[in-house]
Scaffold this motif. Sequence first.
Motif, PDB file in Angstrom:
ATOM      1  N   TRP A 101      61.415  28.629  39.137  1.00  0.00           N
ATOM      2  CA  TRP A 101      60.984  27.597  39.184  1.00  0.00           C
ATOM      3  C   TRP A 101      61.800  26.257  39.592  1.00  0.00           C
ATOM      4  O   TRP A 101      62.051  25.438  40.515  1.00  0.00           O
ATOM      5  CB  TRP A 101      60.147  27.520  38.071  1.00  0.00           C
ATOM      6  CG  TRP A 101      59.048  25.489  38.805  1.00  0.00           C
ATOM      7  CD1 TRP A 101      59.539  24.264  37.769  1.00  0.00           C
ATOM      8  CD2 TRP A 101      58.367  24.973  40.077  1.00  0.00           C
ATOM      9  NE1 TRP A 101      59.161  23.015  38.562  1.00  0.00           N
ATOM     10  CE2 TRP A 101      58.356  23.629  39.864  1.00  0.00           C
ATOM     11  CE3 TRP A 101      58.184  25.620  40.971  1.00  0.00           C
ATOM     12  CZ2 TRP A 101      57.745  22.395  40.396  1.00  0.00           C
ATOM     13  CZ3 TRP A 101      57.932  24.559  42.071  1.00  0.00           C
ATOM     14  CH2 TRP A 101      57.654  22.864  41.790  1.00  0.00           C
ATOM     15  N   LYS A 102      63.203  26.347  38.900  1.00  0.00           N
ATOM     16  CA  LYS A 102      63.593  25.412  38.442  1.00  0.00           C
ATOM     17  C   LYS A 102      64.602  25.389  39.963  1.00  0.00           C
ATOM     18  O   LYS A 102      65.626  24.659  40.107  1.00  0.00           O
ATOM     19  CB  LYS A 102      64.681  25.416  37.247  1.00  0.00           C
ATOM     20  CG  LYS A 102      66.035  24.399  37.246  1.00  0.00           C
ATOM     21  CD  LYS A 102      66.773  24.455  35.581  1.00  0.00           C
ATOM     22  CE  LYS A 102      67.463  23.938  35.729  1.00  0.00           C
ATOM     23  NZ  LYS A 102      69.142  23.334  36.247  1.00  0.00           N
ATOM     24  N   MET A 132      54.422  26.973  49.711  1.00  0.00           N
ATOM     25  CA  MET A 132      55.759  26.145  49.210  1.00  0.00           C
ATOM     26  C   MET A 132      56.287  25.506  50.955  1.00  0.00           C
ATOM     27  O   MET A 132      56.960  24.887  50.551  1.00  0.00           O
ATOM     28  CB  MET A 132      55.979  27.057  48.225  1.00  0.00           C
ATOM     29  CG  MET A 132      55.418  27.310  47.333  1.00  0.00           C
ATOM     30  SD  MET A 132      56.342  29.115  46.590  1.00  0.00           S
ATOM     31  CE  MET A 132      57.919  28.340  45.894  1.00  0.00           C
ATOM     32  N   TYR A 188      63.712  26.363  42.887  1.00  0.00           N
ATOM     33  CA  TYR A 188      62.933  25.288  43.937  1.00  0.00           C
ATOM     34  C   TYR A 188      63.180  23.949  43.898  1.00  0.00           C
ATOM     35  O   TYR A 188      63.508  23.177  44.662  1.00  0.00           O
ATOM     36  CB  TYR A 188      61.272  26.539  43.704  1.00  0.00           C
ATOM     37  CG  TYR A 188      60.754  25.709  45.031  1.00  0.00           C
ATOM     38  CD1 TYR A 188      61.131  26.214  46.427  1.00  0.00           C
ATOM     39  CD2 TYR A 188      59.991  24.679  44.533  1.00  0.00           C
ATOM     40  CE1 TYR A 188      60.222  25.993  47.217  1.00  0.00           C
ATOM     41  CE2 TYR A 188      59.316  24.290  45.888  1.00  0.00           C
ATOM     42  CZ  TYR A 188      59.424  24.911  47.188  1.00  0.00           C
ATOM     43  OH  TYR A 188      58.256  24.664  48.233  1.00  0.00           O
ATOM     44  N   GLN A 189      63.171  23.613  42.185  1.00  0.00           N
ATOM     45  CA  GLN A 189      62.633  22.818  42.419  1.00  0.00           C
ATOM     46  C   GLN A 189      64.327  21.831  43.020  1.00  0.00           C
ATOM     47  O   GLN A 189      64.919  20.551  43.289  1.00  0.00           O
ATOM     48  CB  GLN A 189      62.696  22.060  40.684  1.00  0.00           C
ATOM     49  CG  GLN A 189      62.364  20.591  40.264  1.00  0.00           C
ATOM     50  CD  GLN A 189      61.756  20.571  39.248  1.00  0.00           C
ATOM     51  OE1 GLN A 189      62.352  21.010  38.514  1.00  0.00           O
ATOM     52  NE2 GLN A 189      60.928  19.934  38.667  1.00  0.00           N
ATOM     53  N   LYS A 230      55.080  28.884  31.455  1.00  0.00           N
ATOM     54  CA  LYS A 230      56.889  28.449  30.396  1.00  0.00           C
ATOM     55  C   LYS A 230      57.112  29.639  29.778  1.00  0.00           C
ATOM     56  O   LYS A 230      57.730  29.346  28.941  1.00  0.00           O
ATOM     57  CB  LYS A 230      56.520  27.403  30.319  1.00  0.00           C
ATOM     58  CG  LYS A 230      55.630  25.972  31.151  1.00  0.00           C
ATOM     59  CD  LYS A 230      55.342  24.865  30.065  1.00  0.00           C
ATOM     60  CE  LYS A 230      54.772  23.993  31.821  1.00  0.00           C
ATOM     61  NZ  LYS A 230      54.621  22.084  30.920  1.00  0.00           N
ATOM     62  N   SER A 254      59.909  32.845  34.736  1.00  0.00           N
ATOM     63  CA  SER A 254      59.456  32.482  36.010  1.00  0.00           C
ATOM     64  C   SER A 254      60.249  30.964  35.822  1.00  0.00           C
ATOM     65  O   SER A 254      59.907  30.470  36.977  1.00  0.00           O
ATOM     66  CB  SER A 254      58.034  32.242  35.637  1.00  0.00           C
ATOM     67  OG  SER A 254      56.875  31.524  35.581  1.00  0.00           O
ATOM     68  N   VAL A 255      60.227  30.523  34.495  1.00  0.00           N
ATOM     69  CA  VAL A 255      61.297  28.832  34.880  1.00  0.00           C
ATOM     70  C   VAL A 255      62.067  29.055  35.294  1.00  0.00           C
ATOM     71  O   VAL A 255      62.530  28.181  36.227  1.00  0.00           O
ATOM     72  CB  VAL A 255      60.949  28.777  33.151  1.00  0.00           C
ATOM     73  CG1 VAL A 255      61.968  26.992  33.453  1.00  0.00           C
ATOM     74  CG2 VAL A 255      59.806  28.752  32.440  1.00  0.00           C
ATOM     75  N   ILE A 287      51.387  27.268  41.670  1.00  0.00           N
ATOM     76  CA  ILE A 287      52.066  28.552  41.553  1.00  0.00           C
ATOM     77  C   ILE A 287      51.714  28.859  39.935  1.00  0.00           C
ATOM     78  O   ILE A 287      51.720  29.937  39.065  1.00  0.00           O
ATOM     79  CB  ILE A 287      53.126  28.060  41.823  1.00  0.00           C
ATOM     80  CG1 ILE A 287      54.528  27.781  42.480  1.00  0.00           C
ATOM     81  CG2 ILE A 287      54.133  29.170  40.566  1.00  0.00           C
ATOM     82  CD1 ILE A 287      55.621  27.454  43.266  1.00  0.00           C
ATOM     83  N   ILE A 305      53.301  28.431  37.122  1.00  0.00           N
ATOM     84  CA  ILE A 305      53.993  28.972  36.399  1.00  0.00           C
ATOM     85  C   ILE A 305      54.036  29.149  35.056  1.00  0.00           C
ATOM     86  O   ILE A 305      53.109  27.866  33.874  1.00  0.00           O
ATOM     87  CB  ILE A 305      55.307  27.453  36.105  1.00  0.00           C
ATOM     88  CG1 ILE A 305      55.597  26.899  37.708  1.00  0.00           C
ATOM     89  CG2 ILE A 305      56.864  27.847  35.330  1.00  0.00           C
ATOM     90  CD1 ILE A 305      56.726  26.086  38.031  1.00  0.00           C
ATOM     91  N   MET A 341      53.567  23.040  41.781  1.00  0.00           N
ATOM     92  CA  MET A 341      53.356  23.890  40.359  1.00  0.00           C
ATOM     93  C   MET A 341      52.236  24.144  39.650  1.00  0.00           C
ATOM     94  O   MET A 341      52.468  24.859  39.441  1.00  0.00           O
ATOM     95  CB  MET A 341      54.258  22.436  39.695  1.00  0.00           C
ATOM     96  CG  MET A 341      54.853  23.041  38.486  1.00  0.00           C
ATOM     97  SD  MET A 341      55.533  21.882  37.208  1.00  0.00           S
ATOM     98  CE  MET A 341      53.795  20.547  37.324  1.00  0.00           C
TER      99      MET A 341
END
Length: 336
Positions: A93-94, A13, A96-97, A84, A89-90, A80, A82, A77
């Motif tokens: 990730w959001k 990452m 980080y995005q 869902k 976790s979601v 990782i 993810i 992605m």
Amino acid sequence: TNVDGVNTIVLKMKTDLERIQIIMKSFDKPLLERERKQMKPLQADDFDQTYKAIIQSKHGNIKSEGSQIHKIVKEIMDTIKIDKKNDKSVNAWKNYQDYINNTVVEGLSNVVQTSLIYINEQLSPAFLKKLDNYLPLFDIRLELGYDDIKYEPAIEEVTHGQSVRNIIKSYILDFYHISTLINRLDTQGVGDYLIEMRDNFDLKYHLSHVTENLDYIEAETEKYRQSFQVYSYLWTSDAKEMFEHFLHEEEEKEVVNQKAAQIAQQAAQEDEIKTLDEGMQMTGQHPLLKGAREFIPSLEPVSYTHLTLPTIYSVQISVVAVSLKKKNDNVRTFTY
């Protein structure tokens, strides 16, 4: 072990984020650049052709690198993996995005800002005065048309054709267009970043300076154009009609003078001829030419000025170098 797996993911990452930052930083150059070896003003069409070739190449590069950024994000992605079904976790990730997304927004706004600063320097008279041998961008002609003098191309914005303001405006639209070349990262590739660019306060600030400099250029070039309007009758008046009007006025004056002389003097034809001869001996001119003698000298200063107006004269006004040119087919000859 799980620790090694987590460490691998974190390094991935971090490395991929640095790759994205390097890509965005590589864009941060003026989209409009002027070659130092080509510092003389160019005709607007010539400069525009060169610019379009450069901007197409830069747009293509940004679009290509934007696709590469999406691939990098997908790699992260996939690494990782993810879950869902796991909200934590979601959400992680959001977040980080969103961070990567903000990195892209910042990178694009930096490119637009750098480009606006550069073009403002080209438009700014204060900036150009600080530099030695640094000439304006465009060579603009001030030409005498059928009934007016005008710039070619025009300075102000026009609805049809080309003008200096239209050209600069098209460059700025190209700057903002880069925000549509990279698909959004926070919406699974749907949409672009144009709204962020339009709402950016710093970009609005630099745009206001572009407008101010263009307004200054329009005012100065119009002032220069108006300096020739004092001679406008030389190209708006018909020489033949003007001279015929003068002759007609003089004939009418002569008729009135003759009638007045006939009534006042009640002299014989011989006496009138004698008086006329004496008048010619004293003044050396026929009475009909008296008006012409008064009229023609009034043209001499104008004739001298007209003859000494330069056929080519350059005036530097910020972004444009104005060249005054007289067209041969518009030169008018006055014969008396």
